[in-house]
Design a protein around this motif. Structure first.
Motif, PDB file in Angstrom:
ATOM      1  N   VAL A   2       0.838  -1.205   0.000  1.00 18.12           N
ATOM      2  CA  VAL A   2       0.000   0.000   0.000  1.00 18.12           C
ATOM      3  C   VAL A   2       0.875   1.257   0.000  1.00 18.12           C
ATOM      4  N   GLN A   3       2.150   1.120   0.376  1.00 18.10           N
ATOM      5  CA  GLN A   3       3.067   2.264   0.336  1.00 18.10           C
ATOM      6  C   GLN A   3       3.160   2.882  -1.052  1.00 18.10           C
ATOM      7  N   LEU A   4       2.883   2.087  -2.058  1.00 18.89           N
ATOM      8  CA  LEU A   4       2.960   2.600  -3.432  1.00 18.89           C
ATOM      9  C   LEU A   4       1.946   3.704  -3.695  1.00 18.89           C
ATOM     10  N   ILE A   5       0.977   3.859  -2.797  1.00 19.39           N
ATOM     11  CA  ILE A   5       0.007   4.939  -2.953  1.00 19.39           C
ATOM     12  C   ILE A   5       0.701   6.297  -2.888  1.00 19.39           C
ATOM     13  N   ASN A   6       1.886   6.351  -2.296  1.00 21.85           N
ATOM     14  CA  ASN A   6       2.662   7.592  -2.242  1.00 21.85           C
ATOM     15  C   ASN A   6       3.076   8.077  -3.626  1.00 21.85           C
TER      16      ASN A   6
ATOM     17  N   VAL B 164       0.209  14.246  -4.026  1.00 22.78           N
ATOM     18  CA  VAL B 164      -0.584  14.919  -2.997  1.00 22.78           C
ATOM     19  C   VAL B 164      -1.629  14.002  -2.365  1.00 22.78           C
ATOM     20  N   ILE B 165      -2.626  13.567  -3.112  1.00 24.07           N
ATOM     21  CA  ILE B 165      -3.711  12.747  -2.566  1.00 24.07           C
ATOM     22  C   ILE B 165      -3.176  11.435  -2.005  1.00 24.07           C
ATOM     23  N   GLY B 166      -2.251  10.811  -2.710  1.00 20.39           N
ATOM     24  CA  GLY B 166      -1.667   9.553  -2.244  1.00 20.39           C
ATOM     25  C   GLY B 166      -0.946   9.730  -0.925  1.00 20.39           C
ATOM     26  N   THR B 167      -0.215  10.822  -0.786  1.00 21.96           N
ATOM     27  CA  THR B 167       0.501  11.092   0.465  1.00 21.96           C
ATOM     28  C   THR B 167      -0.466  11.333   1.613  1.00 21.96           C
ATOM     29  N   ILE B 168      -1.540  12.047   1.351  1.00 20.10           N
ATOM     30  CA  ILE B 168      -2.555  12.303   2.390  1.00 20.10           C
ATOM     31  C   ILE B 168      -3.188  10.989   2.841  1.00 20.10           C
ATOM     32  N   ILE B 169      -3.546  10.141   1.894  1.00 16.93           N
ATOM     33  CA  ILE B 169      -4.148   8.845   2.226  1.00 16.93           C
ATOM     34  C   ILE B 169      -3.157   7.997   3.018  1.00 16.93           C
ATOM     35  N   PHE B 170      -1.886   8.014   2.622  1.00 12.79           N
ATOM     36  CA  PHE B 170      -0.859   7.249   3.330  1.00 12.79           C
ATOM     37  C   PHE B 170      -0.726   7.715   4.784  1.00 12.79           C
ATOM     38  N   ILE B 171      -0.732   9.007   5.000  1.00 16.52           N
ATOM     39  CA  ILE B 171      -0.644   9.544   6.369  1.00 16.52           C
ATOM     40  C   ILE B 171      -1.853   9.113   7.187  1.00 16.52           C
TER      41      ILE B 171
END
Length: 118
Positions: free
Chosen positions: A79-83, A87-94
Motif C-alpha cells: 500500500v506504500q505505493l500509494i505515495n 498529494v492525494i496519495g501522500t494524504i491517504i498514506f498519512i
C-alpha cells in the motif's frame, strides 16, 4: 531514541507488525537527524552529499517500518505505493499511518507485546 534504534536494528525486517508509536517515533528522530545532517552539510559545503548518504542509509529501514505499520492496521506493505500518487496519495498514506492498530492477531502476526504496556 530507542524506537529509532529498534527500527535500525530490524533493518530489513518487512515481516511482522509495528505499532503507531514505533513508526512515528522513528519518523520524528529521522526528521531531527535529517535536519542535523543538512546543517552540517551547509557548514561543510558538501553539496548535498551528506543528506544523500543519510537518506540512502535509512531508505530500507523506512520502507520496512512503514510496511510493518501497515501490517499492524491489516493492510499489505505494498500500500506504500500509494505515495506515488501526487498529494492525494501522500494524504491517504498519512491517514493509514495514523489509524489504530488491530487489537487482535492478523495474518501479518500477533499483536505487538508493547501494545498492552501502554
Amino acid at each position: 531514541m530507542q524506537w529509532y534504534l529498534k527500527v535500525l536494528n530490524n533493518y530489513a525486517g518487512f515481516e511482522g507488525r509495528a505499532r503507531r508509536k514505533e513508526y512515528w517515533m522513528f519518523v520524528l528522530f529521522n526528521f531531527i537527524f535529517e535536519l542535523i545532517v543538512r546543517i552540517v552539510d551547509a557548514i561543510l559545503h558538501t553539496h548535498s552529499l551528506l543528506p544523500f548518504l543519510y537518506g540512502l542509509a535509512v531508505l530500507i529501514p523506512s520502507l520496512a517500518v512503514s510496511a510493518r505499520r501497515l501490517h499492524d492496521t491489516g493492510k499489505s506493505g505494498w500500500v506504500q505505493l500509494i505515495n506515488l500518487i501526487p498529494v492525494i496519495g501522500t494524504i491517504i498514506f498519512i491517514v493509514f499511518m495514523c489509524q489504530d492498530s488491530q487489537d487482535r492477531p492478523n495474518k501479518y502476526g500477533p499483536v505487538p507485546k508493547e501494545f498492552y504496556n501502554e
